[in-house]
Design an enzyme around this catalytic site. Structure first.
Site, mmCIF file in Angstrom:
data_model
loop_
_atom_site.group_PDB
_atom_site.id
_atom_site.type_symbol
_atom_site.label_atom_id
_atom_site.label_comp_id
_atom_site.label_asym_id
_atom_site.label_seq_id
_atom_site.Cartn_x
_atom_site.Cartn_y
_atom_site.Cartn_z
ATOM 1 C CB SER A 185 36.968 50.649 39.827
ATOM 2 O OG SER A 185 36.458 49.746 40.806
ATOM 3 C CE1 TYR A 210 40.193 46.373 37.487
ATOM 4 C CE2 TYR A 210 39.994 46.698 39.453
ATOM 5 C CZ TYR A 210 39.759 47.208 38.712
ATOM 6 O OH TYR A 210 38.285 47.556 37.980
ATOM 7 C CE LYS A 238 39.520 49.609 36.507
ATOM 8 N NZ LYS A 238 39.338 49.855 34.203
HETATM 9 C C1 UD1 Z 1 35.796 43.270 44.280
HETATM 10 C C2 UD1 Z 1 37.138 44.353 43.500
HETATM 11 C C3 UD1 Z 1 37.048 45.453 43.183
HETATM 12 C C4 UD1 Z 1 36.375 44.847 41.371
HETATM 13 C C5 UD1 Z 1 35.281 44.739 41.980
HETATM 14 C C6 UD1 Z 1 34.659 44.579 40.396
HETATM 15 C C7 UD1 Z 1 38.529 42.568 45.624
HETATM 16 C C8 UD1 Z 1 39.394 43.076 47.093
HETATM 17 N N1 UD1 Z 1 38.262 43.856 45.090
HETATM 18 O O1 UD1 Z 1 35.307 44.132 44.333
HETATM 19 O O2 UD1 Z 1 38.770 46.597 42.923
HETATM 20 O O3 UD1 Z 1 36.030 46.417 41.273
HETATM 21 O O4 UD1 Z 1 35.228 43.094 42.491
HETATM 22 O O5 UD1 Z 1 33.584 43.983 40.495
HETATM 23 O O6 UD1 Z 1 38.725 41.621 44.478
HETATM 24 N N2 UD1 Z 1 32.490 37.440 48.934
HETATM 25 C C9 UD1 Z 1 31.766 36.461 49.543
HETATM 26 N N3 UD1 Z 1 31.784 34.921 49.175
HETATM 27 C C10 UD1 Z 1 32.316 34.891 47.756
HETATM 28 C C11 UD1 Z 1 32.420 36.184 47.440
HETATM 29 C C12 UD1 Z 1 32.551 36.989 47.672
HETATM 30 O O7 UD1 Z 1 31.486 36.301 51.334
HETATM 31 O O8 UD1 Z 1 32.412 34.019 47.419
HETATM 32 C C13 UD1 Z 1 32.067 39.056 49.106
HETATM 33 C C14 UD1 Z 1 33.006 39.487 49.432
HETATM 34 O O9 UD1 Z 1 33.680 39.360 50.487
HETATM 35 C C15 UD1 Z 1 32.804 41.254 49.347
HETATM 36 C C16 UD1 Z 1 31.336 40.982 48.573
HETATM 37 O O10 UD1 Z 1 31.126 39.356 48.582
HETATM 38 O O11 UD1 Z 1 32.196 42.094 50.656
HETATM 39 C C17 UD1 Z 1 31.769 41.211 47.475
HETATM 40 O O12 UD1 Z 1 32.380 40.605 46.699
HETATM 41 P P1 UD1 Z 1 32.761 41.072 44.610
HETATM 42 O O13 UD1 Z 1 31.748 40.821 44.050
HETATM 43 O O14 UD1 Z 1 34.037 40.290 45.219
HETATM 44 O O15 UD1 Z 1 33.394 42.691 44.793
HETATM 45 P P2 UD1 Z 1 34.010 43.478 46.098
HETATM 46 O O16 UD1 Z 1 34.913 42.889 46.569
HETATM 47 O O17 UD1 Z 1 33.265 45.163 46.121
#
Ligand code: UD1
Length: 348
Positions: free
Chosen positions: A129, A156, A160
């Site tokens: 990841s 998690y 990795k």
């Molecule tokens: C998350 C994990 C990461 C993992 C990846 C797998 C965390 C801190 N990191 O990453 O370790 O490898 O998923 O796909 O959880 N967002 C919103 N609203 C929501 C959901 C997400 O605004 O309801 C935003 C988040 O703040 C972020 C972006 O969307 O900025 C992407 O979020 P997400 O899909 O959870 O992925 P990661 O944070 O990159």
């Protein structure tokens, strides 16, 4: 004629299932090992409907040594393995660290034990990841494989990093008998164009796109965008969203490469799998609405603890060495996620 027999652990999972489909299309035989801890047997039906073939399947908990041994005794002719089987929920890993360390690390250890013991297989592709990079400094964006690794922010993420180290030590000790590729994924999204397989989050989705599609279909009232005061052009976080079918195709290229064993490259190679394009949360939400014509109500909420501000990939190493590129247009990717959401809601 088959090009080889590939073990896919976690092959009923989200990325695993899409990879099985691509391996089949490329002419490989596949053995799927899964314990349905985060998937269902329906996925195997979906794969069969897409490929027209029932691939070998064994219900196996990879973190149990005897079960892994039974798998290799049943299939002594495996040529290479792709190891997806792992827990992946960041928040849950903070609450249940021991479950994560045990499951994610033991399963890799037992797989490597089998591969180094007496299996004829000499290649393993590992699901890693971009979490290993943490928040890269501005000078390291887009992030390449040579960027410094940062201490992971969750159990998690640490599994990795630890697994990458275990792979490195094991291939070094194997003196050319084992070749490995660690694929560092950015943010996989979307579903197969048939809408027969896709992402099935349990409970409230933690990842952005499943939350967007569930809001679009009315299961969730509104999306919370976690923070708009980041140091980015529109204030929301930036990620590199990669289409799951493009991601799956990279695994086929990686398998081709590990099957060559000592023919090419280092014993353990790392590749970033991303598009090279960073998208903000707002760009994702607006892009989804444009592609599908469906409104997604949203509000700006507090930052989510532990979120990284911005990260996107420099995928040029994978482009050049694996001869692979993630090039599916975003509109198609968003539509595929929406079609999948509609399809599963009809079934439930
Ligand atoms: C998350 C994990 C990461 C993992 C990846 C797998 C965390 C801190 N990191 O990453 O370790 O490898 O998923 O796909 O959880 N967002 C919103 N609203 C929501 C959901 C997400 O605004 O309801 C935003 C988040 O703040 C972020 C972006 O969307 O900025 C992407 O979020 P997400 O899909 O959870 O992925 P990661 O944070 O990159």
């Amino acid at each position: 004629m088959s090009k080889g027999k590939i073990l896919v652990t976690g092959g009923a999972g989200y990325i695993g299932a899409h990879t099985v489909v691509e391996l089949d299309a490329a002419g490989y035989d596949v053995v799927i090992a899964d314990n349905f801890s985060n998937s269902t047997p329906d996925v195997l039906d979906g794969i069969e409907r897409i490929t027209g073939k029932r691939h070998s399947f064994m219900e196996v908990d990879c973190s149990v040594r005897e079960e892994m041994r039974r798998l290799f005794e049943t299939h002594p002719d495996i040529d290479a393995a792709i190891h997806f089987a792992a827990f992946k929920a960041v928040g849950e890993s903070v609450e249940k660290p021991l479950d994560y360390y045990r499951n994610n690390i033991d399963s890799l250890l037992f797989l490597l034990e089998e591969l180094t013991r007496n299996s004829r297989a000499g290649g393993v592709v590992f699901s890693s990841s971009c979490t290993v990079y943490g928040q890269p400094s501005k000078s390291h964006l887009p992030v390449s494989e040579s960027a410094p690794l940062q201490p992971a922010m969750s159990p998690y993420g640490r599994t990795k990093q630890i697994c990458e180290d275990i792979l490195s030590d094991t291939v070094n000790a194997a003196n050319g008998r084992l070749k490995s590729i660690a694929l560092r994924y950015f943010n996989p999204i979307g579903a197969h164009p048939s809408a027969l397989i896709g992402e099935l989050p349990r409970g409230v989705p933690q990842n952005l796109l499943p939350f967007v599609t569930q809001t679009a279909i009315g299961i969730r009232r509104e999306l919370s965008i976690f923070g708009n005061d980041y140091n980015t052009p529109d204030g929301t976080c930036i990620r590199d969203y990669i289409y799951v079918c493009d991601l799956a195709k990279a695994h086929v290229r990686a398998v081709e490469r590990v099957l060559k064993l000592n023919g090419v490259g280092e014993s353990l190679e790392y590749f970033n799998l991303g598009t090279g394009r960073g998208l903000s949360v707002l760009e994702v939400v607006n892009g989804f609405m444009e592609a599908t014509g469906i409104n997604v109500p949203y509000k700006i909420a507090e930052r989510r603890a532990g979120d990284i501000e911005q990260v996107w990939a420099d995928p040029s190493k994978a482009n050049e060495v694996l001869g692979w590129v993630a090039d599916t247009p975003l509109e198609i990717v968003f539509k595929s996620a929406w079609e999948w959401e509609r399809k599963i809601r009809q079934k439930i």
